[in-house]
Design a protein around this motif. Structure first.
Motif, mmCIF file in Angstrom:
data_model
loop_
_atom_site.group_PDB
_atom_site.id
_atom_site.type_symbol
_atom_site.label_atom_id
_atom_site.label_comp_id
_atom_site.label_asym_id
_atom_site.label_seq_id
_atom_site.Cartn_x
_atom_site.Cartn_y
_atom_site.Cartn_z
ATOM 1 N N GLU A 32 0.802 -1.214 0.000
ATOM 2 C CA GLU A 32 0.000 0.000 0.000
ATOM 3 C C GLU A 32 0.843 1.277 0.000
ATOM 4 O O GLU A 32 0.302 2.378 0.102
ATOM 5 C CB GLU A 32 -0.951 -0.004 1.204
ATOM 6 C CG GLU A 32 -1.951 -1.142 1.161
ATOM 7 C CD GLU A 32 -2.810 -1.253 2.415
ATOM 8 O OE1 GLU A 32 -3.877 -1.892 2.341
ATOM 9 O OE2 GLU A 32 -2.413 -0.722 3.463
ATOM 10 N N HIS A 56 -3.486 2.935 4.066
ATOM 11 C CA HIS A 56 -4.013 1.989 5.050
ATOM 12 C C HIS A 56 -5.483 1.739 4.730
ATOM 13 O O HIS A 56 -6.182 2.624 4.242
ATOM 14 C CB HIS A 56 -3.866 2.529 6.484
ATOM 15 C CG HIS A 56 -4.342 3.936 6.664
ATOM 16 N ND1 HIS A 56 -3.487 5.024 6.644
ATOM 17 C CD2 HIS A 56 -5.589 4.449 6.848
ATOM 18 C CE1 HIS A 56 -4.176 6.130 6.824
ATOM 19 N NE2 HIS A 56 -5.451 5.819 6.946
ATOM 20 N N GLY A 57 -5.916 0.502 4.960
ATOM 21 C CA GLY A 57 -7.280 0.119 4.611
ATOM 22 C C GLY A 57 -7.468 -0.117 3.127
ATOM 23 O O GLY A 57 -8.588 -0.317 2.662
ATOM 24 N N GLY A 58 -6.382 -0.093 2.364
ATOM 25 C CA GLY A 58 -6.420 -0.239 0.918
ATOM 26 C C GLY A 58 -5.326 0.626 0.309
ATOM 27 O O GLY A 58 -4.724 1.460 0.975
ATOM 28 N N GLN A 141 -14.300 5.576 3.735
ATOM 29 C CA GLN A 141 -14.603 5.661 5.162
ATOM 30 C C GLN A 141 -13.435 5.243 6.053
ATOM 31 O O GLN A 141 -13.059 5.958 6.979
ATOM 32 C CB GLN A 141 -15.828 4.809 5.485
ATOM 33 C CG GLN A 141 -17.101 5.328 4.852
ATOM 34 C CD GLN A 141 -17.464 6.712 5.341
ATOM 35 O OE1 GLN A 141 -17.816 6.903 6.499
ATOM 36 N NE2 GLN A 141 -17.372 7.701 4.464
ATOM 37 N N GLN A 142 -12.874 4.084 5.787
ATOM 38 C CA GLN A 142 -11.735 3.606 6.585
ATOM 39 C C GLN A 142 -10.559 3.251 5.683
ATOM 40 O O GLN A 142 -9.821 2.304 5.936
ATOM 41 C CB GLN A 142 -12.141 2.410 7.448
ATOM 42 C CG GLN A 142 -13.006 2.803 8.628
ATOM 43 C CD GLN A 142 -13.298 1.640 9.556
ATOM 44 O OE1 GLN A 142 -14.454 1.276 9.780
ATOM 45 N NE2 GLN A 142 -12.272 1.056 10.120
ATOM 46 N N GLU A 143 -10.424 4.020 4.632
ATOM 47 C CA GLU A 143 -9.247 3.922 3.773
ATOM 48 C C GLU A 143 -8.662 5.315 3.624
ATOM 49 O O GLU A 143 -9.394 6.292 3.426
ATOM 50 C CB GLU A 143 -9.596 3.366 2.398
ATOM 51 C CG GLU A 143 -8.377 3.273 1.478
ATOM 52 C CD GLU A 143 -8.679 2.635 0.138
ATOM 53 O OE1 GLU A 143 -7.811 2.694 -0.761
ATOM 54 O OE2 GLU A 143 -9.789 2.077 -0.028
ATOM 55 N N ILE A 226 -9.060 2.210 16.405
ATOM 56 C CA ILE A 226 -9.063 1.703 15.024
ATOM 57 C C ILE A 226 -7.849 2.157 14.231
ATOM 58 O O ILE A 226 -7.083 1.334 13.725
ATOM 59 C CB ILE A 226 -10.362 2.146 14.301
ATOM 60 C CG1 ILE A 226 -11.595 1.587 15.016
ATOM 61 C CG2 ILE A 226 -10.339 1.681 12.844
ATOM 62 C CD1 ILE A 226 -12.904 2.112 14.471
ATOM 63 N N ILE A 227 -7.649 3.450 14.092
ATOM 64 C CA ILE A 227 -6.636 3.967 13.182
ATOM 65 C C ILE A 227 -5.419 4.459 13.964
ATOM 66 O O ILE A 227 -5.548 5.151 14.981
ATOM 67 C CB ILE A 227 -7.229 5.080 12.287
ATOM 68 C CG1 ILE A 227 -6.191 5.595 11.300
ATOM 69 C CG2 ILE A 227 -7.803 6.219 13.114
ATOM 70 C CD1 ILE A 227 -6.763 6.553 10.270
ATOM 71 N N ASP A 235 -10.262 8.558 5.155
ATOM 72 C CA ASP A 235 -10.715 8.147 6.493
ATOM 73 C C ASP A 235 -11.880 8.997 6.990
ATOM 74 O O ASP A 235 -11.870 9.511 8.106
ATOM 75 C CB ASP A 235 -9.555 8.205 7.493
ATOM 76 C CG ASP A 235 -8.481 7.192 7.215
ATOM 77 O OD1 ASP A 235 -8.793 5.987 7.164
ATOM 78 O OD2 ASP A 235 -7.316 7.592 7.025
ATOM 79 N N LYS A 237 -14.758 8.248 8.031
ATOM 80 C CA LYS A 237 -15.449 7.736 9.217
ATOM 81 C C LYS A 237 -15.104 8.575 10.438
ATOM 82 O O LYS A 237 -15.910 8.705 11.373
ATOM 83 C CB LYS A 237 -15.063 6.271 9.453
ATOM 84 C CG LYS A 237 -15.628 5.648 10.730
ATOM 85 C CD LYS A 237 -15.125 4.222 10.898
ATOM 86 C CE LYS A 237 -15.574 3.621 12.220
ATOM 87 N NZ LYS A 237 -17.036 3.378 12.243
#
Length: 385
Positions: A32, A56-58, A141-143, A226-227, A235, A237
């Motif tokens: 990534e 991160h997250g993708g 959202q979480q990438e 989470i992060i 990100d 979210k």
């Protein structure tokens, strides 16, 4: 798919700058990390751009930023007269683009090889238009990604950063951090996160000894558990409180900007993702690199060895090493500068001594285990003429 610990490396130079870059997939499922290196950013040999983007997250937000950041920067109205302000605005502009558009999702997708006859008919186009009206796009959202970039114009370095990638300058062998790691447990970051309604805490992780589990140990600090970075692009979210400005969100895209001059005692500039900084300090890395450059080791080999030295992080890792030439293209090695300091009447270092790089007796050659830069999604080196 990359095999773990394979590397992809590259390097170029012009009359002002010589750079080397290398990236390595760690033990993670995917690669990534992305980076950008442009020797002549706006058609001028006095301006260069370098950046490391640790996703991160993708990987797609990092890819998009590596391809787009420098374009947004050059196109900003303040770029010519106030590049520092332009750089700061670019972070917010890219974050807003990620929030509003899905362009980042398919940035690396090739066009359809054959036209689809159904795509163009009236019914299909009507259905697409209606779906877009009622579809509520929310952005990644979480990438997300870190973004540590350096614009070099003349003798000035302008560094922007969100996240925990890091930019370090070596001056007279001493490490000078030109960026701050944005970690949730930093007091300033924690205060902002909690003021925005978030929490910072650690999740326990299993502890293993001799292949068996023996209780747990505290993990790293994370926003809402989470992060692991407190500033990032994407990100969303963690950016849902619309009553707060973007700079006050739990995770913000608000960058730190720092300006530094290139002086005669400047050794090099180094930008790297946190796969390096998780296991080594800035001082250790600067000492490591200086020793090998002074011995005449090829800069690409230096980058690859540095990745090997930091392999215990198990993370994906990327490093860009930038050396500054003097006297219209003279050797950037520290020993060359030392020669000039001791021989102030020398008019051209190249004609006055033998460069230690050419004298080095080494069998090291740059790794090709990761393939060429055109074969990988982890490297994007642009050299705009």
């Amino acid at each position: 798919m990359f095999d773990p610990y394979t590397k992809t490396s590259s390097g170029k130079e012009n009359g002002r700058i010589k750079y080397a870059a290398s990236c390595m997939k760690g033990a993670r499922l995917g690669m990534e990390d992305y980076h950008t290196a442009i020797l002549e950013l706006d058609g001028s040999d006095s301006t260069s751009f370098f950046g490391v983007f640790d996703g991160h997250g993708g990987y797609k937000v990092a890819l998009y930023c590596s391809k787009q950041f420098h374009i947004e920067l050059v196109n900003h109205p303040d770029y010519e007269n106030d590049p520092r302000t332009a750089m700061k605005h670019v972070y917010f502009r890219i974050d807003e683009t990620l929030r509003r558009s899905e362009k980042w999702k398919n940035f690396d997708s090739p066009p359809d090889p054959y036209p689809d006859p159904v795509k163009g008919n009236l019914l299909s186009r009507l259905k697409t238009a209606v779906s877009q009206i009622f579809k509520k796009y929310k952005g990644p959202q979480q990438e997300g990604t870190t973004a540590c970039v350096a614009l070099i114009r003349g003798n000035q370095i302008i560094v922007g950063n969100v996240g925990d990638s890091r930019c370090v300058l070596s001056r007279n062998g001493q490490a000078i951090d030109l960026s701050t790691d944005h970690k949730p447990n930093d007091p300033r970051e924690r205060d902002r996160i909690e003021a925005a309604g978030g929490k910072v805490f650690q999740r326990d992780i299993p502890k293993f000894e001799s292949g068996r589990r023996h209780g747990t140990v505290p993990g790293i600090h994370r926003v809402d558990g989470i992060i692991a970075t407190s500033r990032a692009l994407g990100d969303f979210k963690f950016k849902k409180n619309f009553f707060l400005t973007p700079a006050r969100q739990r995770v913000t895209c608000n960058p730190d900007i720092r300006t530094e001059n290139i002086t005669d005692d400047t050794d090099f500039l180094l930008i790297a993702s946190d796969g390096i900084w998780e296991v080594k300090t800035s001082e250790e890395v600067v000492s490591y690199v200086n020793k090998r450059l002074q011995s005449g080791t090829d800069p690409i080999v230096v980058c690859e060895r540095l990745l090997d030295w930091c392999m215990l992080s198990l993370d994906n890792s990327t490093v860009i090493l930038v050396q500054f030439k003097r006297d219209g293209g003279s050797c950037p090695e520290p020993s060359c500068r030392l020669f000039r300091a001791n021989n102030p009447t020398a008019t051209d270092i190249r004609s006055s001594h033998s460069c230690p790089r050419s004298q080095a007796k080494t069998t090291d050659t740059p790794s090709t285990s990761g393939g060429s830069k055109d074969d990988t999604k982890s490297v994007f080196d642009y050299d705009e003429e």
